[in-house]
Enzyme design. Structure first.
Site, PDB file in Angstrom:
ATOM      1  N   HIS A 111       0.941   0.860   1.327  1.00 21.56           N
ATOM      2  CA  HIS A 111      -0.443   1.212   0.997  1.00 21.56           C
ATOM      3  C   HIS A 111      -1.333   0.956   2.198  1.00 21.56           C
ATOM      4  CE1 HIS A 111      -0.401  -3.093   0.070  1.00 21.56           C
ATOM      5  NE2 HIS A 111      -1.721  -3.100  -0.058  1.00 21.56           N
ATOM      6  N   HIS A 113      -4.001  -0.971   2.980  1.00 21.62           N
ATOM      7  CA  HIS A 113      -4.711  -2.190   3.377  1.00 21.62           C
ATOM      8  C   HIS A 113      -4.297  -2.650   4.774  1.00 21.62           C
ATOM      9  CE1 HIS A 113      -5.737  -3.279  -1.080  1.00 21.62           C
ATOM     10  NE2 HIS A 113      -6.610  -2.444  -0.541  1.00 21.62           N
ATOM     11  N   ASP A 159      -3.831  -5.474   6.187  1.00 20.88           N
ATOM     12  CA  ASP A 159      -2.788  -6.491   6.386  1.00 20.88           C
ATOM     13  C   ASP A 159      -1.389  -5.918   6.151  1.00 20.88           C
ATOM     14  OD1 ASP A 159      -3.495  -6.368   3.613  1.00 20.88           O
ATOM     15  OD2 ASP A 159      -2.530  -8.304   3.263  1.00 20.88           O
ATOM     16  N   HIS A 160      -1.318  -4.623   5.849  1.00 20.01           N
ATOM     17  CA  HIS A 160      -0.025  -3.944   5.699  1.00 20.01           C
ATOM     18  C   HIS A 160       0.186  -2.861   6.753  1.00 20.01           C
ATOM     19  CE1 HIS A 160       0.949  -5.671   1.658  1.00 20.01           C
ATOM     20  NE2 HIS A 160      -0.328  -5.987   1.797  1.00 20.01           N
ATOM     21  N   HIS A 172      -2.843  -1.329  -7.648  1.00 19.61           N
ATOM     22  CA  HIS A 172      -3.477  -2.149  -6.601  1.00 19.61           C
ATOM     23  C   HIS A 172      -4.322  -1.250  -5.706  1.00 19.61           C
ATOM     24  CE1 HIS A 172      -3.915  -5.313  -3.611  1.00 19.61           C
ATOM     25  NE2 HIS A 172      -3.404  -4.522  -2.692  1.00 19.61           N
ATOM     26  N   ASP A 193       2.045  -4.798  -2.520  1.00 24.61           N
ATOM     27  CA  ASP A 193       1.179  -5.688  -3.302  1.00 24.61           C
ATOM     28  C   ASP A 193       1.127  -5.277  -4.774  1.00 24.61           C
ATOM     29  OD1 ASP A 193       0.577  -7.145  -1.059  1.00 24.61           O
ATOM     30  OD2 ASP A 193      -1.451  -6.343  -0.801  1.00 24.61           O
ATOM     31  N   HIS A 239       3.500 -11.083  -0.153  1.00 23.07           N
ATOM     32  CA  HIS A 239       2.721 -12.322   0.007  1.00 23.07           C
ATOM     33  C   HIS A 239       3.449 -13.514  -0.595  1.00 23.07           C
ATOM     34  CE1 HIS A 239      -1.151 -10.712   1.481  1.00 23.07           C
ATOM     35  NE2 HIS A 239      -0.853  -9.644   0.766  1.00 23.07           N
TER      36      HIS A 239
END
Ligand SMILES: [Zn+2]
Length: 262
Positions: free
Chosen positions: A58, A60, A62-63, A116, A135, A173
């Protein structure tokens, strides 16, 4: 070049609590959700691996934040969700499609798992029984509903619940202890949850990761796969969070409760 090994998955810790997953055979590697390029480059160098594919679940940061730096100077396909706009993605994927990484002998099928984010996808390696779920599902929990609905998330999680119990869950995570503390509150009578929390706390105290998890364990201990259980419904009703027995309403109430749980 180093010796070829059986295909394996290595965790690359990043940021405060992310895991970037490196799938490799001792020579070539694919990376899942490289939010940061630096720790990926360090892992590739220390293991003497050539990067051959990047897989995103996805949008985001942090990905996906490490993609631009990783593709600079490399010719590497970047796979990502068809329903999200992510810079650098070269192959758009949705459910029913698959990814073949010939140099790794790796085949991944794609699931659409919105909730998400609106276009979130997951990757399943059926032969190895690995799930890379970003996530969407966590050990003992699930992702927040930033863009999707409870209805979508329940349908997405149901796809995971239908995978074989011994499927390893590579989530993104290290949230397990806080998730299981909530799970104990949501289903106080479940001894397996209490035992799992104890185990997770011990592992963290030793500095170990609590992931990957497994689908069977999640079905036994994760409230976001257990929202239809009478005991979970009962604790939602007893705490005034639910006044009916609709499963999607129960899931939504559970997610709301977790959002404010301390
Ligand atoms: Zn996310």
């Amino acid at each position: 070049m180093s010796a070829k090994q059986p295909l394996q998955v290595t965790a690359i810790p990043a940021f405060a609590d992310n895991y970037l997953w490196l799938i490799h055979d001792g020579q070539h590697a694919a990376v899942v959700d490289p939010g940061d390029a630096a720790p990926v480059e360090a892992a590739l160098a220390s293991l003497n691996l050539t990067l051959v594919a990047i897989l995103l679940t996805h949008h985001h940061a942090d990905h996906a934040g490490g993609v631009a730096a990783l593709v600079a100077g490399r010719k590497v396909p970047v796979y990502g969700p068809a329903r999200e706009r992510i810079a650098g993605v070269s192959v758009l994927l949705s459910e029913g499609q698959s990814v073949n990484v010939p140099s790794l002998g790796l085949n991944l099928s794609v699931l659409d798992v919105p909730g998400h984010t609106a276009g979130h996808i997951a990757y399943v390696a059926a032969e190895q029984r690995w799930l890379f779920c970003g996530d969407t599902l966590f050990a003992g929990g699930c992702g927040r509903l930033f863009e999707g609905t409870a209805q979508q998330m329940t349908a997405s999680l149901q796809k995971f619940a239908e995978l074989p119990d011994d499927t390893a869950v590579y989530c993104a995570h290290e949230y397990t202890v806080s998730n299981l503390r909530f799970a104990v509150a949501a289903e106080p009578g479940n001894a397996e949850i209490a035992a799992r929390l104890d185990d997770a706390q011990q592992r963290r105290a030793r500095g170990e990761a609590t992931v990957p998890s497994a689908i069977g364990l999640e079905k036994q201990t994760n409230p976001f796969l257990r929202y239809r259980e009478p005991a979970v419904i009962a604790s939602l009703q007893a705490s005034g969070r639910l006044d009916n027995d609709d499963p999607v309403a129960a899931f939504a109430a559970l997610r709301e409760w977790k959002n404010s749980f301390r």
